[in-house]
Design a protein around this motif. Structure first.
Motif, PDB file in Angstrom:
ATOM      1  N   LEU A 449     -17.692  -8.875 -18.369  1.00  0.00           N
ATOM      2  CA  LEU A 449     -16.778  -8.476 -17.291  1.00  0.00           C
ATOM      3  C   LEU A 449     -16.776  -6.958 -17.118  1.00  0.00           C
ATOM      4  CD1 LEU A 449     -13.739 -10.854 -17.971  1.00  0.00           C
ATOM      5  CD2 LEU A 449     -15.421 -11.010 -16.131  1.00  0.00           C
ATOM      6  N   GLY A 450     -16.770  -6.251 -18.239  1.00  0.00           N
ATOM      7  CA  GLY A 450     -16.767  -4.792 -18.158  1.00  0.00           C
ATOM      8  C   GLY A 450     -18.011  -4.254 -17.469  1.00  0.00           C
ATOM      9  N   THR A 451     -19.178  -4.842 -17.781  1.00  0.00           N
ATOM     10  CA  THR A 451     -20.422  -4.397 -17.154  1.00  0.00           C
ATOM     11  C   THR A 451     -20.432  -4.725 -15.667  1.00  0.00           C
ATOM     12  OG1 THR A 451     -21.558  -4.797 -19.246  1.00  0.00           O
ATOM     13  CG2 THR A 451     -22.926  -4.508 -17.297  1.00  0.00           C
ATOM     14  N   VAL A 452     -19.922  -5.899 -15.295  1.00  0.00           N
ATOM     15  CA  VAL A 452     -19.872  -6.277 -13.884  1.00  0.00           C
ATOM     16  C   VAL A 452     -18.953  -5.327 -13.117  1.00  0.00           C
ATOM     17  CG1 VAL A 452     -19.098  -8.054 -12.275  1.00  0.00           C
ATOM     18  CG2 VAL A 452     -20.440  -8.688 -14.273  1.00  0.00           C
ATOM     19  N   VAL A 453     -17.780  -5.060 -13.689  1.00  0.00           N
ATOM     20  CA  VAL A 453     -16.817  -4.178 -13.002  1.00  0.00           C
ATOM     21  C   VAL A 453     -17.361  -2.760 -12.907  1.00  0.00           C
ATOM     22  CG1 VAL A 453     -14.519  -3.130 -13.161  1.00  0.00           C
ATOM     23  CG2 VAL A 453     -14.817  -5.574 -13.645  1.00  0.00           C
ATOM     24  N   ALA A 454     -17.938  -2.252 -13.990  1.00  0.00           N
ATOM     25  CA  ALA A 454     -18.425  -0.864 -14.011  1.00  0.00           C
ATOM     26  C   ALA A 454     -19.858  -0.744 -13.515  1.00  0.00           C
ATOM     27  CB  ALA A 454     -18.324  -0.308 -15.427  1.00  0.00           C
ATOM     28  N   GLY A 455     -20.470  -1.868 -13.098  1.00  0.00           N
ATOM     29  CA  GLY A 455     -21.860  -1.830 -12.654  1.00  0.00           C
ATOM     30  C   GLY A 455     -22.157  -0.774 -11.613  1.00  0.00           C
ATOM     31  N   PRO A 456     -21.342  -0.658 -10.535  1.00  0.00           N
ATOM     32  CA  PRO A 456     -21.626   0.376  -9.523  1.00  0.00           C
ATOM     33  C   PRO A 456     -21.665   1.791 -10.082  1.00  0.00           C
ATOM     34  CG  PRO A 456     -20.074  -1.236  -8.676  1.00  0.00           C
ATOM     35  CD  PRO A 456     -20.255  -1.555 -10.134  1.00  0.00           C
ATOM     36  N   LEU A 457     -20.896   2.051 -11.144  1.00  0.00           N
ATOM     37  CA  LEU A 457     -20.914   3.380 -11.751  1.00  0.00           C
ATOM     38  C   LEU A 457     -22.246   3.662 -12.443  1.00  0.00           C
ATOM     39  CD1 LEU A 457     -17.358   3.227 -13.296  1.00  0.00           C
ATOM     40  CD2 LEU A 457     -18.075   4.924 -11.639  1.00  0.00           C
ATOM     41  N   LEU A 458     -22.912   2.593 -12.862  1.00  0.00           N
ATOM     42  CA  LEU A 458     -24.181   2.765 -13.571  1.00  0.00           C
ATOM     43  C   LEU A 458     -25.366   2.837 -12.628  1.00  0.00           C
ATOM     44  CD1 LEU A 458     -23.513   0.104 -16.374  1.00  0.00           C
ATOM     45  CD2 LEU A 458     -23.231   2.580 -16.547  1.00  0.00           C
ATOM     46  N   VAL A 459     -25.137   2.502 -11.356  1.00  0.00           N
ATOM     47  CA  VAL A 459     -26.241   2.430 -10.405  1.00  0.00           C
ATOM     48  C   VAL A 459     -26.955   3.774 -10.284  1.00  0.00           C
ATOM     49  CG1 VAL A 459     -26.810   2.163  -7.965  1.00  0.00           C
ATOM     50  CG2 VAL A 459     -25.353   0.472  -9.105  1.00  0.00           C
ATOM     51  N   ARG A 460     -26.209   4.828 -10.000  1.00  0.00           N
ATOM     52  CA  ARG A 460     -26.860   6.121  -9.727  1.00  0.00           C
ATOM     53  C   ARG A 460     -27.630   6.660 -10.928  1.00  0.00           C
ATOM     54  NH1 ARG A 460     -22.308   6.820  -6.081  1.00  0.00           N
ATOM     55  NH2 ARG A 460     -23.153   7.109  -3.981  1.00  0.00           N
ATOM     56  N   PRO A 461     -27.031   6.753 -12.137  1.00  0.00           N
ATOM     57  CA  PRO A 461     -27.821   7.314 -13.243  1.00  0.00           C
ATOM     58  C   PRO A 461     -29.002   6.438 -13.644  1.00  0.00           C
ATOM     59  CG  PRO A 461     -25.696   6.484 -14.022  1.00  0.00           C
ATOM     60  CD  PRO A 461     -25.633   6.491 -12.537  1.00  0.00           C
ATOM     61  N   VAL A 462     -28.833   5.114 -13.658  1.00  0.00           N
ATOM     62  CA  VAL A 462     -29.909   4.237 -14.131  1.00  0.00           C
ATOM     63  C   VAL A 462     -31.032   4.154 -13.105  1.00  0.00           C
ATOM     64  CG1 VAL A 462     -30.503   1.890 -14.835  1.00  0.00           C
ATOM     65  CG2 VAL A 462     -28.339   2.896 -15.578  1.00  0.00           C
ATOM     66  N   ILE A 463     -30.683   3.991 -11.820  1.00  0.00           N
ATOM     67  CA  ILE A 463     -31.727   3.845 -10.797  1.00  0.00           C
ATOM     68  C   ILE A 463     -32.462   5.159 -10.577  1.00  0.00           C
ATOM     69  CG2 ILE A 463     -32.052   3.498  -8.311  1.00  0.00           C
ATOM     70  CD1 ILE A 463     -30.348   1.081  -8.466  1.00  0.00           C
ATOM     71  N   ARG A 464     -31.793   6.282 -10.787  1.00  0.00           N
ATOM     72  CA  ARG A 464     -32.514   7.565 -10.695  1.00  0.00           C
ATOM     73  C   ARG A 464     -33.602   7.626 -11.756  1.00  0.00           C
ATOM     74  NH1 ARG A 464     -27.330  10.167  -9.259  1.00  0.00           N
ATOM     75  NH2 ARG A 464     -27.524  10.841  -7.089  1.00  0.00           N
ATOM     76  N   VAL A 465     -33.332   7.045 -12.927  1.00  0.00           N
ATOM     77  CA  VAL A 465     -34.341   7.020 -13.991  1.00  0.00           C
ATOM     78  C   VAL A 465     -35.425   5.991 -13.680  1.00  0.00           C
ATOM     79  CG1 VAL A 465     -34.747   6.523 -16.433  1.00  0.00           C
ATOM     80  CG2 VAL A 465     -32.735   7.833 -15.733  1.00  0.00           C
ATOM     81  N   LEU A 466     -34.987   4.763 -13.314  1.00  0.00           N
ATOM     82  CA  LEU A 466     -35.944   3.695 -13.059  1.00  0.00           C
ATOM     83  C   LEU A 466     -36.854   4.013 -11.877  1.00  0.00           C
ATOM     84  CD1 LEU A 466     -33.676   0.524 -13.552  1.00  0.00           C
ATOM     85  CD2 LEU A 466     -35.331   1.494 -15.161  1.00  0.00           C
ATOM     86  N   GLY A 467     -36.290   4.645 -10.848  1.00  0.00           N
ATOM     87  CA  GLY A 467     -37.084   4.974  -9.664  1.00  0.00           C
ATOM     88  C   GLY A 467     -37.552   6.403  -9.635  1.00  0.00           C
ATOM     89  N   GLY A 468     -37.455   7.068 -10.795  1.00  0.00           N
ATOM     90  CA  GLY A 468     -37.822   8.489 -10.836  1.00  0.00           C
ATOM     91  C   GLY A 468     -39.272   8.748 -10.493  1.00  0.00           C
ATOM     92  N   ALA A 469     -40.143   7.783 -10.797  1.00  0.00           N
ATOM     93  CA  ALA A 469     -41.568   7.985 -10.539  1.00  0.00           C
ATOM     94  C   ALA A 469     -41.964   7.570  -9.130  1.00  0.00           C
ATOM     95  CB  ALA A 469     -42.385   7.195 -11.563  1.00  0.00           C
ATOM     96  N   PHE A 470     -41.080   6.956  -8.378  1.00  0.00           N
ATOM     97  CA  PHE A 470     -41.429   6.487  -7.042  1.00  0.00           C
ATOM     98  C   PHE A 470     -41.908   7.604  -6.114  1.00  0.00           C
ATOM     99  CE2 PHE A 470     -38.950   2.199  -6.858  1.00  0.00           C
ATOM    100  CZ  PHE A 470     -39.735   1.736  -7.916  1.00  0.00           C
ATOM    101  N   PRO A 471     -41.189   8.753  -6.045  1.00  0.00           N
ATOM    102  CA  PRO A 471     -41.661   9.806  -5.128  1.00  0.00           C
ATOM    103  C   PRO A 471     -43.064  10.285  -5.468  1.00  0.00           C
ATOM    104  CG  PRO A 471     -39.382  10.207  -5.770  1.00  0.00           C
ATOM    105  CD  PRO A 471     -39.876   9.088  -6.624  1.00  0.00           C
ATOM    106  N   ALA A 472     -43.370  10.400  -6.782  1.00  0.00           N
ATOM    107  CA  ALA A 472     -44.702  10.882  -7.167  1.00  0.00           C
ATOM    108  C   ALA A 472     -45.768   9.836  -6.873  1.00  0.00           C
ATOM    109  CB  ALA A 472     -44.700  11.245  -8.654  1.00  0.00           C
TER     110      ALA A 472
END
Length: 855
Positions: A449-472
Motif C-alpha cells: 500500500l505504501g509503494t502504491v500510494v507513494a508511487g508517483p513520488l518515485l516516478v521522477r527520480p527512478v524514470i530519470r535513471v531508467l530513461g537516462g540513456a534514451f537521449p543519447a
C-alpha cells in the motif's frame, strides 16, 4: 443528467472496453470457482447419499494422519450376524474395502489412477444402492476372478479375460478379469476391483473373519435414526462408530472438502489478483476520461449541474461499466466452470456439465464484485470531476488534482511504508513461526500500500535513471519519450502499479522457493547417508513383499525400514498433541546422520521409548526420562519414555509435528498391519553404487509403484514439488501481466487521444511516423520497467523476510534467483513494446491537419 450520462457512456464504449475486461476476468474467476465447487459438492452429495447404507458401523478411529501408514482398521465380520438380530434390521453385510492395494497388468503397468485418486479393492455385493452395475461378463467366483470398472478398463486397455496382479497387504495374488462394471453415478476418479465375497477378506485383510465396515439395511418403516440408536445400544461402549446414511454422506463429503477448498482458494486467488490489478486500470481510465471531458463537464456545470450531479454522473457510468462487465464475467465464469469440469476428466473425475449447479449466491457474488470494484475504483476520479469549476473547465484547464502537489501522498505513503518496514523487521527478528508469519503478512500489505500510494513520488527520480540513456541512444525522440512518462506522475504510477503487483508476487515467491530448494539440498547432503532410498512415486506405503525382494537382491548390504504411525501424546503441561511418528529399524545411524542434544539412537529406538525434537520438548516441559501417555489408532494405549532429544533442523527431522520417532518394533506392536514407507539401502562390501542401482531396478521391475532414488534423485524430487507451487505463482503473474498490458494499452491509447494536437504539431515540424511510433514505444517500455523495478524491489524484500520465517522451520539457506530477476526485467521491457504496438500504430496514422485542428 441521466440522458447525458447514458450518451457519454455509449460514446466512450470503445475506450471503456479494456477496463471492462479487467472486471470480466475478476468476476469470471469468482463465478467459475463458486459454480465449480457447488457442482462438485452437489454431485458428490448425491453420490454419497445414494450409495450409503441406512446405518453403517465402522472401527472407531479418533486419530487421523496426513501421512499414509498402509494400515487398515478392521472389525469382526461376525458382528454382522450379531447385529442381524437387532429389531428393525432387514439385512446386514460385512463389507471389505481397502485402498492399500496395487494392481498391475501383464506388462507390469499400473492399473489405476496415477493422479492421486485411490485404487480400491472390494468384495462384490450388489444392492439397489450399489454405485456400479455389471454390464458385461459375469460375477467373480473363487479366488482367481475379479471385476474391474469400465472407466479404468478403458483407460488402461484391460479386457475380459486379461490377467492382473494384485499386491495387497497379506500378499500378492493374480486374478482374471471375468466382467466389467459401469458406474451408475459420478465416478469420483477411483479404480475399483471387485473380488468374490468368499475370498475378499482373506485376500485383502489376511483373515476371513475380518471386515472394514458392517452395513445395515433398515426394515420398512424404521427410521435410520431409530435403527442407529438400537445398534449403538447393542454395541455398547465398543470401539465403533455408528452412522446413519445422512451422517455417513456428510462424513464422506467433509473428507472431500479439503480437495475442493484447494481448487476454490486457488481460483479465488486468481480473482483477487484480477481485482487488485483491475482497480489500478479502472482508476487510470476514469481519471483520463474525465481529464479529456473537462469542457463537457464544465458546460454541464455552467448549465446548472451541481457537484453532486456531476459526481453521480461519473459514478453512474462506473456502475454501468460494472454491470456490463459483471454480466459478461458471469457468462465467462459459467464457461470457465464448464472447462474445469471437463478438465477434471483428465484426473479421472467424470463430472457432467449438464449437472452444473448455479446457486443464487453465485450471481450475487459476481455482481457484488464487479459493480463494487468498479464503483470504488471510480469514486476518486468522480470526486475530482465534481471539483472542477465551470470557468476552469470552459477554459480547457486540466482537471483538478492532476497538478496538485503530492504532499498528502508523501505523508501517507511514508507512514504506511515505515509501518510495513517495522513489521518486516519484526518478522526477521522474531523467534516464533506464528508471530513471524503474521508480521510478514502485515508487512507485505503495508509496504504494498505504501509503494502504491507513494508511487508517483518515485516516478521522477527512478524514470530519470531508467530513461537516462534514451537521449543519447535515440536523440530527441528518446528525450520526449522520457518526458512524456514524467509528465503526469500519478498516471504513470498507477499504470506501473498494475504490473508491480504481479512482479512483486513472483519476486517474493521466487526467493522463497529458491531458498527452500537450497535448504533441502543442503539438508539432504548432510543427513542422508544411505546409498539409495526405495520409495513409491506418491509416497504411499508398499507391501512387505517388496522389502523381502530388496533384501534378497545381490549386492545389498543393509536395509533400514521406515514406517509411520499416527498417535496422540499427553504432555506434562496438559496439552494433548495429535501427530505422526516415524518408526525405524535399529541401525538408523548407518543410513542417516542424526544430531542429538541428549541421548542417542539406541535409547530413542528402544522398546517403549520415543525420541523427539529438543525445542518441541522444551516447549512442553519434557526432558529425557519423561514418561508420556500415548494413544494409537484403535484405542491402543501405552506409556512412552523419552529416550533422546534431537537437535535437527525442523525440515531434517523425523515424522511430523514434534519430530517424534520410535523403534519399528514399537510401531508394529501398536499399529499392526502397517506397511513400509521407505527403505534405506546400502551396498555390500565390494559392490559399487552403479551396479547396485541396476540390480535394484531389475528386482523392482514387477513393482512399478516404487522407485530407486539416490541423493540427486531426491533433490530433483524436492525441486519438482516446489516447482508446482512456483508454477501457480507464475500463472498468477501471467494473469496480472495480461491485465497490466491492458492497462498500459489503455493508458497509451487515451494518452494519444489526449495529445492529439501535440502529435499533429510534432508531425507538422518534421517528426516521421517511424519516430512517433518509437517515441510511444519507449514511453511504454520505461513505464513497464519502472513497474518491474518497484515490483522486484518489493518482492526481493518480501522474499528475504519469508526466508527468515522458513529458517525457523529449519530451512536456513538464502538463495536469490538472479537469473529470474534479470529475465523479469527484460520481459517487462518486451511487455512495454507489445503494449505500445496498437497505440503507436494509431498515433502514426493520424491526419496531420485534423490532429492540429483537434480540440
Amino acid at each position: 443528467m441521466l440522458r447525458a450520462t447514458l450518451r457519454s457512456f455509449l460514446a466512450h464504449k470503445g475506450r471503456l472496453l479494456l477496463s471492462a475486461l479487467a472486471v470480466v476476468l475478476s468476476v469470471a474467476f469468482v463465478a467459475g470457482s463458486l459454480i465449480f465447487s457447488d457442482t462438485v459438492t452437489r454431485t458428490f452429495d448425491r453420490l454419497f447419499a445414494s450409495t450409503s447404507a441406512d446405518v453403517t458401523v465402522e472401527p472407531r478411529d479418533d486419530l487421523t494422519s496426513a501421512v499414509p501408514t498402509g494400515a487398515v482398521q478392521t472389525l469382526p465380520a461376525s458382528l454382522a450376524r450379531r447385529l442381524a438380530g437387532v429389531p428393525g434390521v432387514a439385512d446386514t453385510h460385512a463389507e471389505v474395502s481397502v485402498g492399500n492395494a496395487t494392481i498391475v497388468d501383464a506388462r507390469n503397468r499400473p492399473v489405476g489412477p496415477t493422479t492421486g485418486a485411490p485404487t480400491l479393492a472390494l468384495d462384490w455385493h450388489v444392492t439397489d444402492r450399489s454405485p456400479v452395475k455389471l454390464t458385461s461378463g459375469r460375477a467373480p467366483r473363487g479366488a482367481g476372478e475379479a471385476l474391474l470398472d469400465a472407466d479404468t478398463a478403458g483407460k488402461k486397455d484391460v479386457r475380459t479375460g486379461d490377467r492382473l496382479t494384485v499386491m495387497a497387504q497379506p500378499g500378492t495374488f493374480r486374478v482374471t478379469v471375468v466382467g466389467i462394471v459401469t458406474f451408475t453415478t459420478t465416478n469420483p476418479g477411483a479404480a475399483l476391483l471387485f473380488l468374490d465375497p468368499s475370498v475378499a477378506a482373506t485376500r485383502l485383510l489376511g483373515a476371513a473373519d475380518r471386515a472394514t465396515a458392517i452395513e445395515l439395511r433398515a426394515a420398512p418403516g424404521v427410521p435410520d435414526a431409530v435403527l442407529k440408536e438400537r445398534v449403538a445400544s447393542t454395541l455398547g461402549a465398543g470401539p465403533y462408530d455408528v452412522r446413519t446414511a445422512g451422517e455417513q454422506a456428510k462424513s464422506s463429503a467433509e473428507q472431500l472438502g479439503g480437495f475442493l477448498d484447494v481448487i476454490k482458494y486457488v481460483m479465488l486467488g486468481f480473482a483477487g489478483i484480477a481485482v487488485l490489478v483491475g482497480v489500478f486500470l479502472i482508476v487510470n481510465t476514469f481519471s483520463m476520461l474525465i481529464a479529456q471531458r473537462t469542457r463537457e463537464l464544465g458546460l454541464l456545470r455552467a448549465l446548472g449541474a451541481d457537484r453532486r450531479q456531476v459526481r453521480r454522473s461519473v459514478l453512474t457510468e462506473a456502475v454501468l461499466l460494472g454491470l456490463t462487465g459483471s454480466t459478461l464475467g458471469l457468462a465467462a465464469g459459467i464457461g470457465l466452470a464448464a472447462g474445469l469440469i471437463r478438465l477434471m476428466s483428465v484426473f479421472g473425475m467424470n463430472l457432467r456439465t449438464t449437472e452444473m449447479a448455479v446457486g443464487w449466491e453465485t450471481p450475487v457474488a459476481a455482481y457484488a464484485v464487479g459493480v463494487g470494484v468498479t464503483f470504488v475504483a471510480a469514486y476518486l476520479p468522480a470526486r475530482r470531476a465534481a471539483g472542477v469549476s465551470p470557468m476552469a473547465a470552459l477554459a480547457d484547464a486540466e482537471v483538478a488534482g492532476v497538478g496538485r502537489p503530492l504532499r498528502v501522498r508523501a505523508v501517507v505513503g511514508a507512514a504506511l511504508g515505515a509501518l510495513g518496514a517495522a513489521a518486516l523487521a519484526g518478522c526477521a527478528a522474531s523467534s516464533r513461526t506464528a508471530s513471524a508469519a503474521s508480521l510478514l503478512g502485515l508487512g507485505i500489505v503495508l509496504t504494498l500500500l505504501g509503494t502504491v500510494v507513494a508511487g508517483p513520488l518515485l516516478v521522477r527520480p527512478v524514470i530519470r535513471v531508467l530513461g537516462g540513456a534514451f537521449p543519447a541512444l535515440f536523440g530527441s525522440v528518446g528525450r520526449m519519450s522520457q518526458r512524456n512518462a514524467l509528465r503526469n506522475p500519478r498516471r504513470t504510477g498507477a499504470t506501473a502499479s498494475a504490473l508491480m503487483v504481479g512482479l512483486a508476487l513472483v519476486g517474493g515467491m521466487s526467493v522463497a522457493s529458491a531458498s527452500m530448494s537450497a535448504s533441502f539440498d543442503r539438508q539432504i547432503d548432510r543427513t542422508l547417508g544411505a546409498d539409495f532410498v526405495v520409495q513409491s512415486a506418491n509416497f504411499t506405503p508398499f507391501t512387505k513383499e517388496i522389502t523381502d525382494r530388496v533384501r534378497a537382491t545381490r549386492g545389498v548390504g543393509l536395509v533400514v525400514r521406515t514406517r509411520f504411525a499416527p498417535l496422540a501424546v499427553r504432555f506434562p503441561d496438559g496439552e494433548r498433541v495429535e501427530t505422526t511418528a516415524a518408526g525405524y529399524d535399529p541401525r538408523l545411524d548407518d543410513v542417516a546422520h542424526v544430531t542429538y542434544a541428549e541421548g542417542d539412537t539406541a535409547a530413542a529406538l528402544a522398546a517403549g521409548h520415543v525420541g523427539m525434537d529438543v525445542d518441541f520438548a522444551r516447549e512442553h516441559g519434557v526432558r529425557v526420562g519423561s514418561v508420556l501417555p500415548a494413544e494409537f489408532p484403535g484405542g491402543r494405549r501405552t506409556e512412552l519414555t523419552v529416550g533422546a532429544l534431537t537437535d535437527q533442523d525442523a525440515a531434517e527431522g523425523f515424522g511430523a509435528r514434534g519430530g517424534l520417532f520410535l523403534g519399528l518394533a514399537t510401531v508394529e506392536r501398536f499399529v499392526p498391519g502397517g506397511q513400509e514407507s521407505a527403505l534405506y539401502v546400502d551396498a555390500a562390501a565390494g559392490t559399487g553404487a552403479g551396479a547396485l542401482r541396476g540390480a535394484l531396478e531389475r528386482t523392482l521391475e514387477p513393482y512399478p509403484q516404487v522407485q530407486v532414488r539416490d541423493q540427486a534423485d531426491y533433490k530433483k524430487l524436492v525441486h519438482d514439488q516446489i516447482a508446482v507451487l512456483l508454477y501457480l505463482v507464475y500463472a498468477l503473474l501471467g494473469l496480472a501481466i495480461v491485465i497490466a498490458v491492458l492497462g498500459v494499452v489503455n493508458t497509451l491509447a487515451l494518452s494519444v487521444v489526449e495529445r492529439t494536437r501535440e502529435i499533429g504539431l510534432l508531425r507538422a515540424i518534421g517528426l516521421a511516423r517511424r519516430q512517433l511510433r518509437r517515441m510511444i514505444r519507449l514511453e511504454s517500455v520505461v513505464i513497464a520497467v519502472f513497474g518491474a523495478v518497484l515490483g522486484l524491489a518489493l518482492g526481493l524484500l518480501w522474499g528475504v523476510c519469508a526466508q527468515r520465517v522458513l529458517a525457523l522451520q529449519g530451512m536456513t539457506a538464502l538463495a536469490i534467483p538472479w537469473g529470474t530477476v534479470v529475465a523479469v526485467v527484460v520481459g517487462s521491457a518486451v511487455v512495454g513494446v507489445v503494449a505500445a504496438l496498437l497505440p503507436a500504430l494509431r498515433a502514426s496514422r493520424m491526419n496531420v491537419l485534423a490532429a492540429i485542428a483537434h480540440e
